[in-house]
Design a protein around this motif. Structure first.
Motif, PDB file in Angstrom:
ATOM      1  N   VAL A 117      56.118  17.871   0.899  1.00 38.46           N
ATOM      2  CA  VAL A 117      56.902  18.806   0.103  1.00 38.46           C
ATOM      3  C   VAL A 117      57.934  18.017  -0.694  1.00 38.46           C
ATOM      4  N   GLU A 139      54.553  21.847  -2.714  1.00 45.20           N
ATOM      5  CA  GLU A 139      53.761  20.991  -1.833  1.00 45.20           C
ATOM      6  C   GLU A 139      52.787  20.204  -2.696  1.00 45.20           C
ATOM      7  N   SER A 165      49.631  15.214   2.437  1.00 51.15           N
ATOM      8  CA  SER A 165      50.465  15.949   1.489  1.00 51.15           C
ATOM      9  C   SER A 165      51.900  15.953   1.986  1.00 51.15           C
TER      10      SER A 165
END
Length: 436
Positions: free
Chosen positions: A18, A65, A16
């Motif tokens: 941001v 996110e 992942s």
């Protein structure tokens, strides 16, 4: 049909990131391969490029996110004609004929109050339609949808997008601004001395709270991991840089003219580290479980500070690089780090790291090793200090050097020998050419 903008896979260990910034505005027309967003992960900051041309609609906002593979926007390939009309104001008068459905969906705020009178009074309403046409024309499908759902008159919104276009954020801001008068109304009667809200506001103004960036979180976890999994010890020495400074002064102009970069101190230290690692190969090793893996190559990481954190690009096969190649590589990596163009491949691997706290004025430090490496060299500021040479006190440009190492792999004797070999090479650079 709109094309999804998805977060691509960036590496096996990255799941992942941001969405740190949108590089385009909501509802604008983007070209193929145009940078449209910036994604910050725990390792790198990566730009995302548009795969097709068209009008972009956001599905995620800055600061979200997002998982790898998540859809963060749509690009409408068929919306290039409306966009071209927005960028060229003259043909706008022809577009309303094509965009009649769009204008009729945006117009309801005026026609909902009196649907039937609007038809016979068309001649009188023409000037009003002409005034409102420029606002709806550049609207993206997402903005038109929100306008229809919120019943907000687009003529009351001042667009912040390109050429004054109304963006999704503008509509949401207008919507959130509507209830504010009702909130402000009760606050006005309570304006007497009991204005308690001032107290928490003043407290909040004394500090700022924000979440850690992915890179900062990763740096924090890696530093803690290094302290918990390795037996870190540091040893120190000092180096007289008179010989290197004399070499740089003598050959700097010719070096720059021939190679296009300055001859810095870092290339000497990189070559000096390779020289010392050859003399003490135990430091060029790492632990893997119950095995000790000794490296026979010299990939040296050089720490580079950026606004978002420290990154460590790796110079490959430094034993085979010349001074000019090392300096050029460092300049290229520094520029990529500043512009966010550094990649995972640039930072993977590495058998030893050099960090230079001296550029910030550090006199002495104990750097933390970069796992799974077993050693890191700390460079520090150069200061003129009195030293004893052949029984006389002289002033010399001196630098403290620090070697932090994993004591599970490296003994104290080997660590001290490493710094001595480095000191000898720095104080007599001919050793680097002769290999002695």
């Amino acid at each position: 049909m709109p094309i999804d903008v998805k977060i691509p896979a960036l590496g096996e260990s990255i799941s992942s990131g941001v969405l740190s910034a949108w590089k385009v505005s909501e509802g604008t027309y983007v070209e193929i391969d145009q940078p449209i967003y910036e994604l910050e992960t725990d390792k790198i900051t990566q730009e995302g490029l548009a795969e097709v041309a068209g009008v972009i609609s956001f599905l995620a906002k800055e600061g979200d996110e997002v998982e790898i593979g998540a859809t963060i926007a749509n690009i409408d390939e068929s919306a290039d004609n409306p966009n071209s009309s927005a960028s060229v104001p003259k043909p706008q008068a022809q577009e309303p004929v094509v965009e009649v459905p769009a204008t009729t969906t945006v117009a309801p705020p005026e026609s909902m109050d009196a649907p039937s009178p609007s038809l016979p009074s068309q001649d009188e309403s023409d000037p009003k339609v002409d005034d409102s046409i420029p606002a709806p024309l550049p609207l993206s499908p997402a903005v038109r949808k929100i306008l229809a759902e919120t019943d907000i008159d687009p003529t009351t919104i001042s667009g912040t997008g390109k050429d004054g276009r109304i963006t999704k954020a503008d509509v949401l801001a207008a919507k959130s601004a509507e209830p504010s008068p009702s909130v402000a109304a009760p606050s006005t009667p309570v304006s007497p001395p009991k204005a308690a809200p001032v107290t928490p506001a003043s407290v909040d103004s004394r500090s700022t709270r924000r979440p850690l960036s992915p890179i900062r979180r990763k740096i924090a976890s890696r530093l803690v991991e290094a302290q918990q999994t390795a037996a870190i010890l540091s040893t120190f020495n000092e180096v007289d840089l008179s010989a290197i400074m004399a070499l740089r002064k003598k050959h700097q102009d010719s070096f720059v003219k021939q190679n296009g970069v300055k001859l810095g101190f870092m290339s000497f230290f990189v070559k000096g580290v390779v020289h010392a690692l050859r003399a003490v190969p135990q430091i060029n090793a790492r632990m893997e479980g119950n095995e000790l893996v000794e490296n026979h190559y010299f990939d040296i990481g050089v720490a580079v500070g950026t606004k978002k954190g420290l990154v460590v690009p790796v110079l490959r096969d430094c034993d085979q690089l010349g001074f000019a190649e090392i300096e050029q590589s460092i300049v290229q990596y520094a520029e990529k780090a500043r512009t966010g163009g550094i990649t995972l491949q640039d930072m993977q691997g590495g058998c030893f790291t050099i960090t230079n706290g001296g550029i910030y004025g550090s006199l002495l430090s104990t750097p933390i090793i970069n796992p799974p490496q077993s050693g890191i060299l700390g460079m520090h500021s150069i200061q003129e200090r009195p030293v004893a040479v052949n029984g006389e006190v002289v002033i010399r440009p001196m630098m403290y050097t620090a070697l932090s190492y994993d004591h599970r792999v490296v003994d104290g004797k080997e660590a001290v020998t490493f710094l001595v070999k480095l000191k000898e090479a720095m104080e007599d650079p001919a050793r680097l050419a002769l290999g002695i």
